[in-house]
Scaffold this motif. Structure first.
Motif, PDB file in Angstrom:
ATOM      1  N   ASP A  17       0.894  -1.346   0.165  1.00 30.05           N
ATOM      2  CA  ASP A  17       0.142  -0.057  -0.024  1.00 30.05           C
ATOM      3  C   ASP A  17       0.771   1.294   0.063  1.00 30.05           C
ATOM      4  OD1 ASP A  17      -1.768   2.102   0.429  1.00 30.05           O
ATOM      5  OD2 ASP A  17      -2.788   1.151   2.153  1.00 30.05           O
ATOM      6  N   PRO A  18       0.838   2.135  -1.077  1.00 32.51           N
ATOM      7  CA  PRO A  18       1.940   3.175  -0.825  1.00 32.51           C
ATOM      8  C   PRO A  18       1.556   4.167   0.015  1.00 32.51           C
ATOM      9  CG  PRO A  18       0.075   3.417  -2.934  1.00 32.51           C
ATOM     10  CD  PRO A  18      -0.298   1.933  -2.219  1.00 32.51           C
ATOM     11  N   SER A  19       0.434   4.418   0.435  1.00 33.76           N
ATOM     12  CA  SER A  19      -0.018   5.026   1.663  1.00 33.76           C
ATOM     13  C   SER A  19       0.935   5.060   2.941  1.00 33.76           C
ATOM     14  CB  SER A  19      -1.248   5.084   1.916  1.00 33.76           C
ATOM     15  OG  SER A  19      -1.963   3.961   2.317  1.00 33.76           O
ATOM     16  N   ILE A  20       1.397   3.476   3.058  1.00 33.45           N
ATOM     17  CA  ILE A  20       2.127   3.221   4.260  1.00 33.45           C
ATOM     18  C   ILE A  20       3.680   3.859   4.157  1.00 33.45           C
ATOM     19  CG2 ILE A  20       3.139   1.251   5.399  1.00 33.45           C
ATOM     20  CD1 ILE A  20       0.772  -0.395   4.495  1.00 33.45           C
ATOM     21  N   SER A  21       4.058   3.619   3.014  1.00 35.92           N
ATOM     22  CA  SER A  21       5.456   4.064   2.810  1.00 35.92           C
ATOM     23  C   SER A  21       5.674   5.565   2.299  1.00 35.92           C
ATOM     24  CB  SER A  21       6.165   3.020   1.816  1.00 35.92           C
ATOM     25  OG  SER A  21       5.579   3.130   0.687  1.00 35.92           O
ATOM     26  N   HIS A  22       4.744   6.344   1.951  1.00 33.28           N
ATOM     27  CA  HIS A  22       4.824   7.515   1.672  1.00 33.28           C
ATOM     28  C   HIS A  22       4.023   8.612   2.270  1.00 33.28           C
ATOM     29  CE1 HIS A  22       7.054   6.314  -2.064  1.00 33.28           C
ATOM     30  NE2 HIS A  22       6.307   5.415  -1.885  1.00 33.28           N
ATOM     31  N   ASP A  23       4.263   9.932   2.425  1.00 37.13           N
ATOM     32  CA  ASP A  23       3.714  10.784   3.016  1.00 37.13           C
ATOM     33  C   ASP A  23       2.426  11.467   2.429  1.00 37.13           C
ATOM     34  OD1 ASP A  23       5.499  11.096   5.143  1.00 37.13           O
ATOM     35  OD2 ASP A  23       6.905  12.522   3.788  1.00 37.13           O
ATOM     36  N   LEU A  24       2.381  11.565   1.128  1.00 40.08           N
ATOM     37  CA  LEU A  24       1.368  12.001   0.239  1.00 40.08           C
ATOM     38  C   LEU A  24       0.982  11.260  -1.060  1.00 40.08           C
ATOM     39  CD1 LEU A  24      -1.142  14.049   0.054  1.00 40.08           C
ATOM     40  CD2 LEU A  24       0.601  15.424  -0.860  1.00 40.08           C
ATOM     41  N   ASP A  27       7.072  12.668  -0.639  1.00 39.07           N
ATOM     42  CA  ASP A  27       7.665  12.512   0.607  1.00 39.07           C
ATOM     43  C   ASP A  27       8.314  13.769   1.216  1.00 39.07           C
ATOM     44  OD1 ASP A  27       7.104   9.622   1.226  1.00 39.07           O
ATOM     45  OD2 ASP A  27       8.208   9.597  -0.761  1.00 39.07           O
ATOM     46  N   PHE A  28       8.213  14.138   2.243  1.00 36.05           N
ATOM     47  CA  PHE A  28       8.588  15.486   2.958  1.00 36.05           C
ATOM     48  C   PHE A  28       9.796  15.342   3.836  1.00 36.05           C
ATOM     49  CE2 PHE A  28       4.226  16.176   1.608  1.00 36.05           C
ATOM     50  CZ  PHE A  28       4.104  16.984   0.846  1.00 36.05           C
ATOM     51  N   GLU A  29      10.668  16.085   3.915  1.00 38.95           N
ATOM     52  CA  GLU A  29      11.564  16.094   4.845  1.00 38.95           C
ATOM     53  C   GLU A  29      10.960  16.695   6.155  1.00 38.95           C
ATOM     54  OE1 GLU A  29      14.450  14.567   4.686  1.00 38.95           O
ATOM     55  OE2 GLU A  29      14.394  14.131   2.492  1.00 38.95           O
ATOM     56  N   GLU A  30      11.778  16.457   7.446  1.00 37.44           N
ATOM     57  CA  GLU A  30      11.321  17.159   8.325  1.00 37.44           C
ATOM     58  C   GLU A  30      11.713  18.730   8.372  1.00 37.44           C
ATOM     59  OE1 GLU A  30      12.380  16.982  13.232  1.00 37.44           O
ATOM     60  OE2 GLU A  30      13.609  15.975  11.919  1.00 37.44           O
TER      61      GLU A  30
END
Length: 235
Positions: A67-74, A88-91
């Motif tokens: 599921d891509p939502s598990i390993s990606h932010d958006l 994907d977002f950095e801190e």
């Protein structure tokens, strides 16, 4: 005659013993062959299993089923067959900070409507598509009191009047809330199909031009003077 019988009997015993030895040798050879075959099969199975594991690891680099939502932010777009688009977002990092003494004296809402046109084959209307986008924005005018000092305060004791000189209001950036953008239905010609596709750069370009139109409207209506009038009252 007796010797002849004993000789025949002895030969039969030797022959029987030879047969038993040969039979035992065959069984031993069969057992050894079976053991060797089993060992070879195990080696082949282990070799193939190792290769399959390596193949699976290599395959995971090209094909993923999680599921891509598990390993990606958006997740921007997800298609089971064509793949997905993710961000994907950095801190977040807190950078410079500035102490300000700004007073919001006036806020103005402004909007602009954009008509998208996607002409089709030969620019014929029957192949063309149209869509309305409404951008809702707001702008705030502020007075920065950080530079006000005692010299900006005048006291007229005779007339009992205190005058305070304040900076002119400043218009902040026009804020367009992404959640308030309204997309109308796509109107299509007789032979047109699909939606109007925009790249991220094109969408950003359209929004920036809408912001410019809003700024022109604010300038035409002299919103800054209204902000000055309210600034005096608020301060």
């Amino acid at each position: 005659m007796v010797d002849k019988d004993r000789e025949d009997q002895f030969l039969k015993q030797v022959e029987n013993a030879a047969k038993k030895g040969a039979s035992k040798g065959v069984r031993n050879n069969s057992f050894i062959s079976l053991v060797i075959t089993i060992v070879l099969v195990l080696v082949i199975v282990l070799f193939i299993g190792n290769k399959m594991d390596n193949f699976k690891e290599d395959l995971k680099q090209f094909v993923t089923f999680e599921d891509p939502s598990i390993s990606h932010d958006l997740i921007l777009d997800d298609d089971a067959f064509l793949g997905y688009t993710a961000a994907d977002f950095e801190e977040a990092i807190i950078t410079n900070s500035t102490k300000v003494k700004k007073i919001e004296v006036y806020e103005q809402e402004v909007s602009d409507t954009v008509t998208l046109t996607d002409t089709g084959l030969f620019n014929w209307a029957i192949f063309s598509k149209y869509q309305l986008i409404v951008y809702e924005g707001s702008v705030v005018y502020t007075v920065d009191m950080s530079d006000v000092d005692i010299y900006d305060i005048k006291v007229d004791n005779d007339n009992k009047i205190i005058s305070l000189y304040i900076p002119y209001p400043v218009q902040e950036d026009i804020n367009i809330n992404e959640n308030d953008i309204q997309f109308g239905d796509v109107e299509k010609g007789l032979l047109a199909f699909g939606d109007i596709g925009l790249t991220i750069e094109q969408a950003s370009q359209i929004q920036e031009e809408a912001r410019n139109k809003m700024q022109k409207k604010l300038d035409d209506t002299d919103a800054i003077n209204t902000a000055m009038r309210f600034g005096k009252l608020v301060v």
